[in-house]
Structures are given as C-alpha cells and as structure tokens.
Motif scaffolding. Structure first.
Motif, PDB file in Angstrom:
ATOM      1  N   LEU A 147       0.946  -1.200  -0.066  1.00 35.39           N
ATOM      2  CA  LEU A 147       0.009   0.111   0.076  1.00 35.39           C
ATOM      3  C   LEU A 147       0.640   1.175  -0.016  1.00 35.39           C
ATOM      4  N   ASP A 148       0.612   2.200  -1.069  1.00 38.25           N
ATOM      5  CA  ASP A 148       1.514   3.294  -1.187  1.00 38.25           C
ATOM      6  C   ASP A 148       0.522   4.338  -0.761  1.00 38.25           C
ATOM      7  N   LEU A 149       0.526   4.691   0.296  1.00 40.85           N
ATOM      8  CA  LEU A 149      -0.572   5.598   1.207  1.00 40.85           C
ATOM      9  C   LEU A 149       0.073   6.933   1.255  1.00 40.85           C
ATOM     10  N   HIS A 150      -0.620   7.882   0.592  1.00 40.83           N
ATOM     11  CA  HIS A 150      -0.160   9.363   0.736  1.00 40.83           C
ATOM     12  C   HIS A 150      -1.413  10.114   1.397  1.00 40.83           C
ATOM     13  N   PHE A 151      -0.918  11.107   2.374  1.00 46.54           N
ATOM     14  CA  PHE A 151      -2.042  11.895   2.941  1.00 46.54           C
ATOM     15  C   PHE A 151      -2.041  13.366   2.427  1.00 46.54           C
ATOM     16  N   HIS A 152      -3.547  13.685   1.908  1.00 45.76           N
ATOM     17  CA  HIS A 152      -3.523  14.849   1.254  1.00 45.76           C
ATOM     18  C   HIS A 152      -5.109  15.206   1.742  1.00 45.76           C
ATOM     19  N   GLY A 153      -5.392  16.314   1.640  1.00 45.62           N
ATOM     20  CA  GLY A 153      -7.023  16.927   1.840  1.00 45.62           C
ATOM     21  C   GLY A 153      -7.944  16.279   0.909  1.00 45.62           C
ATOM     22  N   SER A 154      -9.174  15.956   0.947  1.00 42.02           N
ATOM     23  CA  SER A 154     -10.205  15.332   0.086  1.00 42.02           C
ATOM     24  C   SER A 154     -10.270  15.828  -1.214  1.00 42.02           C
ATOM     25  N   GLN A 155     -10.391  17.086  -1.682  1.00 40.49           N
ATOM     26  CA  GLN A 155     -10.356  17.729  -2.975  1.00 40.49           C
ATOM     27  C   GLN A 155      -8.919  17.442  -3.514  1.00 40.49           C
ATOM     28  N   GLU A 156      -7.844  17.637  -2.933  1.00 40.61           N
ATOM     29  CA  GLU A 156      -6.453  17.197  -3.597  1.00 40.61           C
ATOM     30  C   GLU A 156      -6.261  15.818  -3.792  1.00 40.61           C
ATOM     31  N   SER A 157      -6.990  15.000  -2.946  1.00 37.10           N
ATOM     32  CA  SER A 157      -7.061  13.555  -3.434  1.00 37.10           C
ATOM     33  C   SER A 157      -7.881  13.096  -4.448  1.00 37.10           C
ATOM     34  N   LEU A 158      -9.206  13.799  -4.521  1.00 38.79           N
ATOM     35  CA  LEU A 158      -9.901  13.501  -5.822  1.00 38.79           C
ATOM     36  C   LEU A 158      -9.256  14.009  -7.179  1.00 38.79           C
ATOM     37  N   LYS A 159      -8.559  15.057  -6.784  1.00 40.94           N
ATOM     38  CA  LYS A 159      -8.013  15.666  -8.263  1.00 40.94           C
ATOM     39  C   LYS A 159      -6.828  14.646  -8.609  1.00 40.94           C
ATOM     40  N   ALA A 160      -5.844  14.108  -7.750  1.00 36.89           N
ATOM     41  CA  ALA A 160      -5.054  13.006  -8.068  1.00 36.89           C
ATOM     42  C   ALA A 160      -5.761  11.864  -8.649  1.00 36.89           C
ATOM     43  N   LEU A 161      -6.810  11.413  -8.494  1.00 36.91           N
ATOM     44  CA  LEU A 161      -7.623  10.262  -8.704  1.00 36.91           C
ATOM     45  C   LEU A 161      -7.968  10.563 -10.428  1.00 36.91           C
ATOM     46  N   LYS A 162      -8.356  11.654 -10.633  1.00 39.44           N
ATOM     47  CA  LYS A 162      -8.913  12.367 -12.037  1.00 39.44           C
ATOM     48  C   LYS A 162      -7.566  12.195 -12.731  1.00 39.44           C
ATOM     49  N   ALA A 163      -6.533  12.631 -12.258  1.00 39.87           N
ATOM     50  CA  ALA A 163      -5.174  12.852 -13.121  1.00 39.87           C
ATOM     51  C   ALA A 163      -4.619  11.523 -13.273  1.00 39.87           C
ATOM     52  N   GLY A 164      -5.228  10.462 -12.861  1.00 41.49           N
ATOM     53  CA  GLY A 164      -4.399   9.308 -12.633  1.00 41.49           C
ATOM     54  C   GLY A 164      -3.193   8.996 -12.026  1.00 41.49           C
ATOM     55  N   ASP A 165      -3.192   9.614 -10.783  1.00 40.37           N
ATOM     56  CA  ASP A 165      -2.057   9.722 -10.074  1.00 40.37           C
ATOM     57  C   ASP A 165      -2.012   8.668  -8.954  1.00 40.37           C
ATOM     58  N   CYS A 166      -3.269   8.357  -8.629  1.00 35.86           N
ATOM     59  CA  CYS A 166      -3.296   7.184  -7.573  1.00 35.86           C
ATOM     60  C   CYS A 166      -4.730   6.229  -8.121  1.00 35.86           C
ATOM     61  N   HIS A 167      -4.857   5.097  -7.381  1.00 33.86           N
ATOM     62  CA  HIS A 167      -5.620   4.064  -7.795  1.00 33.86           C
ATOM     63  C   HIS A 167      -7.230   4.341  -7.167  1.00 33.86           C
ATOM     64  N   ILE A 168      -7.043   4.821  -5.913  1.00 32.01           N
ATOM     65  CA  ILE A 168      -8.079   5.345  -4.957  1.00 32.01           C
ATOM     66  C   ILE A 168      -7.837   6.444  -4.169  1.00 32.01           C
ATOM     67  N   ALA A 169      -8.959   7.340  -3.904  1.00 31.22           N
ATOM     68  CA  ALA A 169      -8.831   8.364  -3.175  1.00 31.22           C
ATOM     69  C   ALA A 169      -9.956   8.495  -2.126  1.00 31.22           C
TER      70      ALA A 169
END
Length: 356
Positions: A147-169
């Motif tokens: 598990l490659d777990l990164h801590f960010h705020g909710s909106q930043e996490s969802l942006k990362a998901l949309k950009a393909g930078d993570c598997h789950i937000a």
C-alpha cells in the motif's frame, strides 16, 4: 521493508550536543496521564530507577524541574516539562503526515531498486486519520500487495484520482444541508458511471476544548465570546470549508472570531494547540479530541468514503480492502475511537446515498 522518517530534539550547551531520546517525551506524557511516576514507569515498562535518572539528567541540563513530586499526591508536570511535552506533540502532529508521505515515497523507490520480484503496489491518496491508519495496518499484515499511502486533503486526493496519479482517493462529506458546497466541488471531479464509492466510516466533527472547559464553551456561538481564542484548519481543506459553512449557517462572521486566521494543517495539530493552552477551541474529529484528552462538543456527522474507478472494483487488491473494512479485525481496531461508526464499513454505496 519499512522506512520511518522522524525528527529528533537536540540541546547544545557549551558547544556540546545532547540528544533528547523519545523516551523522555513518552515519560512526560505518561506522567501527565497517570498522575504518578510509578504508574508511568509501569505503563512504559521501565524501572523507577531509570525514570528517576532520566528526569534528573534533563533537569540538571535545563536547570529547571520537569516533574513535581508531592508526597501523597503523586506527580505532575512542572512548567518546563509541560512545555516540552506540548511542543513535541505539536511538532509531531504538524509534520508526521508529511514525513509519512516522504517515507512512503522513499520506500517505494528503494523497493523498486532492491526487490527483484516486487509485489504489486497500490496507491491511495486520502486525508490523515485513525481509521485509515487502522486499515493500512491490516493491509500490511494480511495482504500481498504494497500500500502506497499518501496523506492529502479530500479535494486534492480526488484531483489526483482524476489525473491518474493514484488508484483510490478518500474524501469526507458532511451529512445534511451543509454538504452542498463541498458536494459541488467533489462532483466536478467524479463521475457516477466511472467511479464506485466504498464506505469507510461515519465520523463526528465538532469543537475541541480543554478537558475542564474553563471558558464554559458549549456551542459554535461560544467562538465569539470575549477572551476565547480559536485555532483554524488551513484554507482549502474540507474541514475548513465545513467550518465556514457552519459559521454561515449560524450567521457568524469570521471577524468575530479571535484566531480565525491562525491555521494548522491536521486535526492532530489543532488538538495539540488546544491541549497546550495555545488556543481555547479547535474544530476537528472526535477520535483526535479523545486522543489528546480534550472535551468534544459534537456538531456534524460526516460520511468518509473511498473512490475507486469502476474498472478496478473487481481487482483483488480492491476486494481485499473491502473485505478488511468489513472484517472483525478492522471493527476491533476502530471501535475504541470515539466518534466513529463502522456499521457500514466496506459497503459499496451509490452516489445518491452520499450526495443526494
């Protein structure tokens, strides 16, 4: 492989450095919690002689007592001891999530170099919290993927998901009318046809105040009282947005709140500031208030969910996460955290259930 990046304290006198071991901070915390040096040593599993020597060493170097022992009344922290403990708490609460992110990234890079047959790596972006920490522990113990777990705020996490930078937000959203502002921002980044929501916990946000509540704080209106100091979350965080929505709903101007512009980046950092006496009130989640021995005044329940692309729902790693969220092991880990409800943990929930 596990990598832990941490900070340490160093006191330099007359050109000679003295490193403060973490056991000193643990000892101060235990004394504050137990009110007894003997009980503190039993809690930490060290001898009374060791604890006495440790305290004497640092009291001699600092030239001030750290602990006050009173016959028949146990032990309490002196001014310097309390200051040291709270400063360490605040530093840890403020920087631990970022250090954990560095640790995760460094671990991934080292494993790519050193492991000739690496396990699958799954990347999750989500906010820092005790429930997510419990889930990570179970994944590390019981699953075959990293598990490659990164801590960010909710909106930043969802942006990362949309950009393909993570598997789950991960994100959290208030239940009721207060969700509207955040919901609009979240739905710009999500697509019901492309994403599936996985329920983690229902959690409670509210006011955190010192245990004795000397200012007699009882609701959000109390933030406007004379002599009351507030500590805020950073602009852009979902918790800050929720707090601003609460102010608007109660027709309270930020100008009426002393300390509104003073910001911290985690729930733990806010709680640490209140616990240290640097602020009278903070806004955050119930389990963190409990962790810092603060009184909690509940205001809003929230959904806390994970978002996964529909194409990955049947992926064995996602199925493992769902199974762990439903497991007795997860419920046992989380049940002692106040303000968490695990009744729906692991359920696949619809957009209508969360956003309507």
């Amino acid at each position: 492989m596990e990598i832990k990046i941490d900070f340490h304290w160093q006191l330099t006198q007359n050109g000679k450095p003295h490193h403060i071991d973490d056991i000193l901070f643990q000892m101060l915390e235990a004394i504050q919690q137990e009110g007894s040096l003997k009980q503190a040593t039993e809690k930490l599993g060290v001898s009374y002689r060791f604890a006495w020597g440790l305290l004497n060493k640092w009291e001699a170097l600092l030239g001030q007592p750290l602990v006050i022992l009173e016959r028949g009344r146990g032990a309490r922290l002196a001014v310097v001891g309390e200051k040291l403990m709270h400063a360490n708490r605040h530093l840890s609460a403020s920087f631990s999530p970022e250090l954990d992110n560095f640790s995760t990234e460094l671990k991934r890079e080292f494993e790519a170099i050193l492991d000739h047959s690496p396990r699958d790596t799954f990347k999750i972006f989500t906010s820092h919290g005790l429930a997510v920490g419990a889930l990570k522990e179970l994944i590390d113990q019981q699953s075959d993927f990293l598990l490659d777990l990164h801590f960010h705020g909710s909106q930043e996490s969802l942006k990362a998901l949309k950009a393909g930078d993570c598997h789950i937000a991960g994100f959290h959203l208030p239940i009721g009318e207060l969700k509207r502002h955040l919901m609009i921002d979240y739905l710009k980044l999500l697509d019901e046809k492309q994403h599936q929501l996985i329920y983690v916990v229902r959690r409670n946000q509210g006011l955190m105040v010192s245990r004795d509540n000397p200012k007699q704080i009882n609701d959000i209106r109390s933030l406007t009282m004379d002599g009351v100091t507030f500590i805020n979350r950073q602009m852009g965080s979902a918790t800050r947005t929720l707090f601003d929505q609460l102010l608007a709903a109660h027709h309270i101007s930020s100008d009426e709140i002393k300390g509104y512009s003073h910001e911290e980046f985690t729930h733990m950092a806010v709680a640490a500031m209140v616990a240290s006496g640097a602020a009278d009130i903070g806004f955050g989640i119930a389990p963190i208030a409990d962790k810092f021995k603060l009184e909690f005044i509940p205001l809003v329940w929230e959904h806390y969910c994970l978002v996964v692309p529909q194409l990955l729902v049947d992926d064995p790693r996602v199925q493992a996460i769902i199974s762990l969220l439903k497991s007795d092991a997860f419920h046992r880990k989380v049940r002692d955290f106040k303000g968490y409800d695990t009744a729906r943990s692991g359920e696949l929930v619809s957009f209508d259930e969360i956003f309507t």
